[in-house]
Design a protein around this motif. Structure first.
Motif, PDB file in Angstrom:
ATOM      1  N   MET A 473       0.825  -1.200   0.000  1.00  0.00           N
ATOM      2  CA  MET A 473       0.000   0.000   0.000  1.00  0.00           C
ATOM      3  C   MET A 473       0.872   1.268   0.000  1.00  0.00           C
ATOM      4  SD  MET A 473      -3.058  -1.074  -0.272  1.00  0.00           S
ATOM      5  CE  MET A 473      -2.323  -2.407  -1.234  1.00  0.00           C
ATOM      6  N   ALA A 474       1.968   1.213   0.732  1.00  0.00           N
ATOM      7  CA  ALA A 474       2.878   2.353   0.767  1.00  0.00           C
ATOM      8  C   ALA A 474       3.488   2.612  -0.613  1.00  0.00           C
ATOM      9  CB  ALA A 474       3.982   2.119   1.797  1.00  0.00           C
ATOM     10  N   VAL A 475       3.865   1.521  -1.300  1.00  0.00           N
ATOM     11  CA  VAL A 475       4.402   1.659  -2.660  1.00  0.00           C
ATOM     12  C   VAL A 475       3.336   2.212  -3.598  1.00  0.00           C
ATOM     13  CG1 VAL A 475       5.258   0.380  -4.666  1.00  0.00           C
ATOM     14  CG2 VAL A 475       6.157  -0.131  -2.386  1.00  0.00           C
ATOM     15  N   LEU A 476       2.095   1.757  -3.384  1.00  0.00           N
ATOM     16  CA  LEU A 476       0.989   2.236  -4.211  1.00  0.00           C
ATOM     17  C   LEU A 476       0.851   3.753  -4.119  1.00  0.00           C
ATOM     18  CD1 LEU A 476      -1.249   1.162  -6.041  1.00  0.00           C
ATOM     19  CD2 LEU A 476      -2.708   0.983  -4.028  1.00  0.00           C
ATOM     20  N   VAL A 477       0.936   4.266  -2.903  1.00  0.00           N
ATOM     21  CA  VAL A 477       0.865   5.717  -2.703  1.00  0.00           C
ATOM     22  C   VAL A 477       2.070   6.402  -3.340  1.00  0.00           C
ATOM     23  CG1 VAL A 477       0.902   7.562  -0.995  1.00  0.00           C
ATOM     24  CG2 VAL A 477      -0.513   5.535  -0.606  1.00  0.00           C
ATOM     25  N   ALA A 478       3.244   5.863  -3.097  1.00  0.00           N
ATOM     26  CA  ALA A 478       4.481   6.491  -3.565  1.00  0.00           C
ATOM     27  C   ALA A 478       4.554   6.551  -5.087  1.00  0.00           C
ATOM     28  CB  ALA A 478       5.681   5.734  -3.015  1.00  0.00           C
ATOM     29  N   ALA A 479       3.996   5.519  -5.748  1.00  0.00           N
ATOM     30  CA  ALA A 479       4.157   5.413  -7.199  1.00  0.00           C
ATOM     31  C   ALA A 479       3.072   6.117  -7.982  1.00  0.00           C
ATOM     32  CB  ALA A 479       4.195   3.935  -7.601  1.00  0.00           C
ATOM     33  N   SER A 480       2.037   6.612  -7.314  1.00  0.00           N
ATOM     34  CA  SER A 480       0.938   7.261  -8.045  1.00  0.00           C
ATOM     35  C   SER A 480       1.410   8.574  -8.672  1.00  0.00           C
ATOM     36  CB  SER A 480      -0.239   7.529  -7.105  1.00  0.00           C
ATOM     37  OG  SER A 480      -0.737   6.299  -6.617  1.00  0.00           O
ATOM     38  N   PRO A 481       1.273   8.716 -10.004  1.00  0.00           N
ATOM     39  CA  PRO A 481       1.829   9.898 -10.681  1.00  0.00           C
ATOM     40  C   PRO A 481       0.869  11.094 -10.707  1.00  0.00           C
ATOM     41  CG  PRO A 481       1.017   8.352 -12.296  1.00  0.00           C
ATOM     42  CD  PRO A 481       0.745   7.718 -10.958  1.00  0.00           C
ATOM     43  N   MET A 794      10.090  12.686  -7.174  1.00  0.00           N
ATOM     44  CA  MET A 794       9.426  12.230  -5.959  1.00  0.00           C
ATOM     45  C   MET A 794       9.071  10.753  -6.057  1.00  0.00           C
ATOM     46  SD  MET A 794       8.721  13.259  -2.987  1.00  0.00           S
ATOM     47  CE  MET A 794       8.931  15.030  -3.199  1.00  0.00           C
ATOM     48  N   VAL A 795       8.591  10.338  -7.234  1.00  0.00           N
ATOM     49  CA  VAL A 795       8.246   8.928  -7.432  1.00  0.00           C
ATOM     50  C   VAL A 795       9.502   8.058  -7.341  1.00  0.00           C
ATOM     51  CG1 VAL A 795       7.401   7.256  -9.134  1.00  0.00           C
ATOM     52  CG2 VAL A 795       6.189   9.405  -8.809  1.00  0.00           C
ATOM     53  N   VAL A 796      10.578   8.511  -7.987  1.00  0.00           N
ATOM     54  CA  VAL A 796      11.831   7.741  -7.991  1.00  0.00           C
ATOM     55  C   VAL A 796      12.406   7.597  -6.581  1.00  0.00           C
ATOM     56  CG1 VAL A 796      14.244   7.818  -8.746  1.00  0.00           C
ATOM     57  CG2 VAL A 796      12.414   8.290 -10.381  1.00  0.00           C
ATOM     58  N   ILE A 797      12.262   8.649  -5.786  1.00  0.00           N
ATOM     59  CA  ILE A 797      12.790   8.600  -4.414  1.00  0.00           C
ATOM     60  C   ILE A 797      11.890   7.765  -3.504  1.00  0.00           C
ATOM     61  CG2 ILE A 797      13.229   9.994  -2.353  1.00  0.00           C
ATOM     62  CD1 ILE A 797      14.080  12.269  -4.269  1.00  0.00           C
ATOM     63  N   LEU A 798      10.588   7.949  -3.624  1.00  0.00           N
ATOM     64  CA  LEU A 798       9.656   7.306  -2.688  1.00  0.00           C
ATOM     65  C   LEU A 798       9.523   5.800  -2.900  1.00  0.00           C
ATOM     66  CD1 LEU A 798       6.721   9.869  -2.363  1.00  0.00           C
ATOM     67  CD2 LEU A 798       8.435   9.282  -0.649  1.00  0.00           C
ATOM     68  N   ILE A 799       9.565   5.361  -4.171  1.00  0.00           N
ATOM     69  CA  ILE A 799       9.370   3.917  -4.411  1.00  0.00           C
ATOM     70  C   ILE A 799      10.434   3.078  -3.691  1.00  0.00           C
ATOM     71  CG2 ILE A 799       9.460   2.125  -6.186  1.00  0.00           C
ATOM     72  CD1 ILE A 799       7.881   3.931  -8.005  1.00  0.00           C
ATOM     73  N   PRO A 800      11.750   3.378  -3.840  1.00  0.00           N
ATOM     74  CA  PRO A 800      12.748   2.579  -3.099  1.00  0.00           C
ATOM     75  C   PRO A 800      12.586   2.700  -1.570  1.00  0.00           C
ATOM     76  CG  PRO A 800      13.801   3.853  -4.825  1.00  0.00           C
ATOM     77  CD  PRO A 800      12.401   4.348  -4.723  1.00  0.00           C
ATOM     78  N   LEU A 801      12.258   3.914  -1.087  1.00  0.00           N
ATOM     79  CA  LEU A 801      12.114   4.098   0.359  1.00  0.00           C
ATOM     80  C   LEU A 801      10.960   3.268   0.921  1.00  0.00           C
ATOM     81  CD1 LEU A 801      12.713   7.946   0.769  1.00  0.00           C
ATOM     82  CD2 LEU A 801      14.299   6.092   1.273  1.00  0.00           C
ATOM     83  N   THR A 802       9.863   3.223   0.190  1.00  0.00           N
ATOM     84  CA  THR A 802       8.720   2.420   0.660  1.00  0.00           C
ATOM     85  C   THR A 802       8.972   0.929   0.459  1.00  0.00           C
ATOM     86  OG1 THR A 802       7.655   2.840  -1.484  1.00  0.00           O
ATOM     87  CG2 THR A 802       6.985   4.214   0.366  1.00  0.00           C
ATOM     88  N   LEU A 803       9.663   0.579  -0.620  1.00  0.00           N
ATOM     89  CA  LEU A 803       9.994  -0.838  -0.841  1.00  0.00           C
ATOM     90  C   LEU A 803      10.864  -1.389   0.284  1.00  0.00           C
ATOM     91  CD1 LEU A 803      10.739  -1.193  -4.682  1.00  0.00           C
ATOM     92  CD2 LEU A 803       9.117  -2.545  -3.337  1.00  0.00           C
ATOM     93  N   PRO A 811       4.367   9.378   5.778  1.00  0.00           N
ATOM     94  CA  PRO A 811       5.361  10.228   5.115  1.00  0.00           C
ATOM     95  C   PRO A 811       5.244  10.192   3.584  1.00  0.00           C
ATOM     96  CG  PRO A 811       6.381   8.971   6.862  1.00  0.00           C
ATOM     97  CD  PRO A 811       5.003   8.436   6.726  1.00  0.00           C
ATOM     98  N   ALA A 812       4.905   9.004   3.052  1.00  0.00           N
ATOM     99  CA  ALA A 812       4.763   8.887   1.597  1.00  0.00           C
ATOM    100  C   ALA A 812       3.621   9.765   1.105  1.00  0.00           C
ATOM    101  CB  ALA A 812       4.527   7.432   1.197  1.00  0.00           C
ATOM    102  N   VAL A 813       2.525   9.765   1.858  1.00  0.00           N
ATOM    103  CA  VAL A 813       1.370  10.592   1.486  1.00  0.00           C
ATOM    104  C   VAL A 813       1.749  12.073   1.514  1.00  0.00           C
ATOM    105  CG1 VAL A 813      -0.880  11.391   2.272  1.00  0.00           C
ATOM    106  CG2 VAL A 813      -0.391   8.952   2.182  1.00  0.00           C
ATOM    107  N   ILE A 814       2.403  12.502   2.581  1.00  0.00           N
ATOM    108  CA  ILE A 814       2.774  13.911   2.714  1.00  0.00           C
ATOM    109  C   ILE A 814       3.710  14.339   1.585  1.00  0.00           C
ATOM    110  CG2 ILE A 814       4.022  15.562   4.155  1.00  0.00           C
ATOM    111  CD1 ILE A 814       2.966  13.978   6.591  1.00  0.00           C
ATOM    112  N   ALA A 815       4.725  13.509   1.284  1.00  0.00           N
ATOM    113  CA  ALA A 815       5.669  13.849   0.222  1.00  0.00           C
ATOM    114  C   ALA A 815       4.987  13.835  -1.137  1.00  0.00           C
ATOM    115  CB  ALA A 815       6.837  12.865   0.232  1.00  0.00           C
ATOM    116  N   HIS A 816       4.150  12.807  -1.345  1.00  0.00           N
ATOM    117  CA  HIS A 816       3.494  12.640  -2.625  1.00  0.00           C
ATOM    118  C   HIS A 816       2.531  13.788  -2.923  1.00  0.00           C
ATOM    119  CE1 HIS A 816       0.333  11.057  -5.284  1.00  0.00           C
ATOM    120  NE2 HIS A 816       1.289  10.309  -5.816  1.00  0.00           N
ATOM    121  N   GLU A 817       1.624  14.054  -1.990  1.00  0.00           N
ATOM    122  CA  GLU A 817       0.637  15.114  -2.206  1.00  0.00           C
ATOM    123  C   GLU A 817       1.261  16.497  -2.123  1.00  0.00           C
ATOM    124  OE1 GLU A 817      -2.320  14.638  -3.399  1.00  0.00           O
ATOM    125  OE2 GLU A 817      -1.780  12.528  -3.395  1.00  0.00           O
TER     126      GLU A 817
END
Length: 838
Positions: A473-481, A794-803, A811-817
């Motif tokens: 679910m965290a990756v799902l949030v992080a990867a949403s473009p 943001m997507v490139v950074i968040l996907i590895p961090l959530t993985l 944090p993924a939601v805050i960074a993403h949005e």
């Protein structure tokens, strides 16, 4: 084998450009005809259909008839509608709505812009306008404006451009009050109970309940169920519109960002993480709401253009002045414009003098002095009418009343065409936007696939299913473009809207991006860099004579002549003569072909002309001093003439098409923004080209060019420099403009041809808007790049961090949005762009 070339607008008068699907249909129809070997599109401005045919099978007249019949059939069958709409939450929603409308029977293409414009093409043999409108009404959209055509070319019978074409369709008398079925004249944007801000209120409510719930969760004496209930309310408020949108996309067989966000929120709830689910949906919904706000800003900028024209006008009919709606005005009507009020129609000044503020149309910062035409009843062409005699709808009169004869109907006015073209531009995607949309179409399914695999990570890694599920679910949030989807269209919409406010029409995302990438500029000379008309530049009296002595004779003779150079001598001469000087009356004017003129002044014969005239007249060479003076003037681009009275040389006068006052400063400003190569293309002699270039700062003057030479020069320049823009009047320079990467038309206000052929149109007849247009384009390109870097980064950074489990959903939601909000805010900066160096 013979060939026939026909202008594309003649065959298909309603198309936007050569990329229109109707062009492909026309070529297919022609290629299917017996006797036609090949029909293809030939680039140009306007583009042409080139037909290769066998003259033994088909006569030229027959080929011409076949082409026109095919064009008429296609035009009759395929109709276009342009609708002002509301109910669009964001750019992705606009794309979804266009896709939904496009699935209706008979609709071939439907594009909805985030700025509130729907462009629809339909097959009239399968559907009709009423059914198309019904298809629009079945979506979230509400039609608030007039159904109208794409920019039209001619009013051919059977060429349906939708109601409102030319402003004389009686079905369009309710312009501006046309609502989709079921709308009942009320605009509840987004289908919400609080009108257009419903989604924003729901998002704020979601945030309030989330925050209160979070605060209460830290208080030990409050039961946990209270916080949970508050989080659930926050989830319901934040997820309401997201759920509606997700359902709509799923029905179309698509899984987009909204669906991913709901899955992520549902997954968090399944794990008991109600607080994170509430935070996710709150931030996503507030991002949506602010995105809609950004689109609304762009919509309002365009709507402001539409509101420029007054709804009524004072018209003189039958000896009385009455107030009528502008749609009731007819060509030839005389309207009265009071001081400090808006002009209601395009026309010619027939009475009164005043200074008119043309900034709303042309972007000119200084009011333009207006004066009546010498013969107010003469037939005139608005396109070629001098600026001091013409008026545009939407401009503001100064302190004196004016009377204006209407030359264009309300639907055909420059303002109306400008608004329509800007709306069309809003529906045209830029190359970057097309690329990101394509990337998103593949990226979203890939994300779903990755998340599906991550759900089964517990089978490979020694961890509980709940942890694998949470990571997925965290990756799902992080990867949403989300930010990626809005990064380009928001900047394009803001850029086009800002340009329109400055009197610059940029026809969509591609010209906006391309203009910022040009490395060289090619200019037409006459009328673009120069004023387009000769002026008296030099007066050199012979020894013992004064300037007044020379000019009184020259002006007296030239007043009788209708030659363009004569008008320049008379106008310039009278400006130089002292107020006490009396110009004598000349008689018996005689034009001497290719040599000059002859007349009688105070009983003496006066000749004005070139060297050949005086060699024939005197039988000897002209004096060396005069010959040297003429040579020096001609070397600097002047046309020099000798003035001779009786048997005495009075001196030399010279005229020249002088550079525009703003040309030198404009070229200097262009160099400051990085355009180092500036080429001038002209049919004038190379000496003239060199003189003008040296005066204003052109780097490469090219003289003695025929129209085909200008095209070849542009091709060479593109090969050398890469990205080239050509600026001219949009008519004579059309072939060269078509060969450039970006064609820029000057003085497009009032000129239908210039508005239609150019990629970028400078509405005012002024060069100094060019640095603004290029600066705005470069700013837009920079913002698009920044937005892409931020969103993809943001997507490139968040996907590895959530993985790796380093970043959780919160944090993924805050960074993403947060990145989405930054991208939207960054794009909105274009609306406040001032110009290079400001």
């Amino acid at each position: 084998m013979s060939k026939l070339q026909l202008d594309l607008p003649v065959l298909l008068p309603q198309i936007l450009d050569e990329r229109d699907q109707c062009v492909t249909r026309l070529l297919s129809a022609l290629n299917a005809e017996s006797g036609i070997e090949k029909a293809h599109l030939k680039e140009g401005s306007p583009p042409e259909i080139c037909i290769h045919y066998d003259p033994d099978q088909l006569a030229l007249a027959k080929v011409n008839a076949i082409a026109k019949r095919a064009g008429a059939e296609i035009t009759e069958r395929y109709h276009h509608l342009l609708l002002d709409v509301t109910g669009i939450r964001h750019q992705r929603h606009a794309r979804q709505l266009g896709s939904r409308i496009g699935k209706a029977t008979g609709i071939l293409e439907a594009v909805v812009s985030g700025a509130g414009v729907a462009r629809i093409e339909y097959d009239s043999t399968l559907t009709n306008e009423q059914t198309v409108r019904a298809a629009v009404a079945e979506t979230d959209l509400i039609v608030i404006g007039t159904a109208q055509a794409s920019p039209d070319h001619d009013d051919h019978a059977g060429h349906d451009h939708g109601p409102g074409e030319h402003g004389n369709n009686k079905k369009d008398d309710h312009a501006g009050h046309d609502h989709a079925p079921g709308a009942h004249g009320h605009n509840h944007d987004h289908g919400g109970i609080f009108g257009e801000n419903t989604e924003l209120y729901f998002a704020i409510g979601s945030g309030v309940f989330w925050l209160v719930g979070l605060i209460l969760s830290f208080l030990g004496n409050i039961p946990e169920v209270v916080s949970t209930v508050l989080f659930v309310i926050a989830i319901l408020l934040g997820g309401y519109f997201i759920l509606i949108e997700a359902i709509q996309t799923i029905r179309q067989g698509k899984f987009e960002i909204d669906f991913l966000m709901l899955v992520a929120a549902a997954g968090a709830c399944a794990l008991g993480e109600f607080q994170e689910a509430a935070l996710l949906l709150f931030l996503f919904s507030i991002g949506h709401a602010l995105e809609n706000y950004a689109m609304g800003r762009a919509r309002k900028s365009i709507a402001a253009l539409s509101d420029l024209a007054p709804p009524t006008a004072l018209v003189k009919r039958g000896g009385t002045t009455t107030e009528v709606g502008v749609e009731e005005l007819a060509v030839g009507d005389v309207i009265v414009v009071r001081p400090n009020s808006k002009i209601a129609a395009d026309g010619v000044i027939v009475s009164g003098t005043s200074a008119v503020d043309q900034a709303p149309i042309t972007g000119e910062s200084v009011p333009v002095d207006k004066a009546p035409l010498a013969n107010p009843n003469a037939d005139v062409d608005l396109d070629t009418l001098p600026a001091e005699h013409r008026a545009f709808a939407g401009t503001i009169n100064g302190s004196s009343p004016l009377e204006i004869r209407v030359l264009k109907l309300a639907g055909d006015s420059t303002l109306s065409r400008l608004v329509t073209l800007v709306k069309e531009a809003e529906t045209q995607q830029s190359p970057t936007q097309q690329l990101t949309d394509k990337f998103e179409r593949y990226f979203v399914p890939a994300v779903i696939g990755l998340v599906f695999l991550l759900l089964f990570a517990f089978l490979v890694i020694d961890e509980p299913f709940s942890k694998s599920f949470y990571r997925a679910m965290a990756v799902l949030v992080a990867a949403s473009p989300c930010a990626l989807a809005i990064s380009t269209p928001s900047a394009v919409l803001a850029g086009v809207a800002r340009a329109a406010r400055q009197g610059v029409l940029i026809k969509g995302g591609r010209p906006l991006e391309d203009l910022g990438g040009i490395t060289a500029l090619a200019f037409d000379k006459t009328g673009t860099l120069t004023e387009g008309k000769p002026r008296l530049t030099k007066v050199i009296p012979a020894d013992g004579l004064t300037e007044n002595d020379l000019l009184t004779v020259a002006v007296a003779v030239e007043e009788l002549s209708d030659h363009p150079l004569a008008a320049a001598i008379v106008e310039g001469g009278k400006e130089r003569l002292s107020t006490t000087t009396t110009v004598p009356t000349a008689k018996k004017l005689e034009a001497l072909t290719a040599r000059g003129v002859k007349a009688t002044v105070n009983g003496q014969a006066v000749h004005i002309g070139n060297r050949r005239l005086f060699r024939e007249l005197t039988g000897t060479e002209i004096p060396a001093t005069i010959d040297q003076q003429m040579g020096e003037l001609e070397a600097t681009g002047n046309t020099a003439m000798i003035v001779h009275r009786g048997d005495t040389y009075l001196g030399v006068i010279a005229v020249m098409d002088v550079a525009r006052p703003e040309a030198k400063a404009t070229l200097a400003a262009l160099k400051e923004v990085g355009i180092q190569k500036m080429v001038m293309l002209t049919g004038d002699h190379q000496k003239v080209a060199d003189a003008v270039a040296a005066d204003i700062g052109i780097t490469d003057p090219l003289g003695g060019l025929l129209p085909e030479d200008k095209v070849a020069a542009i091709e060479r320049l593109r090969a050398e420099e890469g990205m080239v823009a050509m600026i001219g009047d949009g008519v004579n320079d059309a072939p060269a403009m078509a060969k450039s990467n970006v064609g820029i038309a000057m003085g497009a206000a009032g000129s239908d041809v210039a508005l239609e052929t150019a990629d970028v149109a400078l509405m005012a007849d002024r060069l100094d808007n060019l640095p603004f247009a290029i600066g705005l384009s470069r700013k837009a390109k920079a913002i698009i790049r920044q937005n892409l870097v931020m969103s993809l980064g943001m997507v490139v950074i968040l996907i590895p961090l959530t993985l790796l489990g380093i970043a959780e959903i919160g944090p993924a939601v805050i960074a993403h949005e947060g990145s989405t909000l930054v991208v939207v805010g960054n794009a909105l900066r274009l609306l406040g762009y001032k110009g290079p160096g400001k």
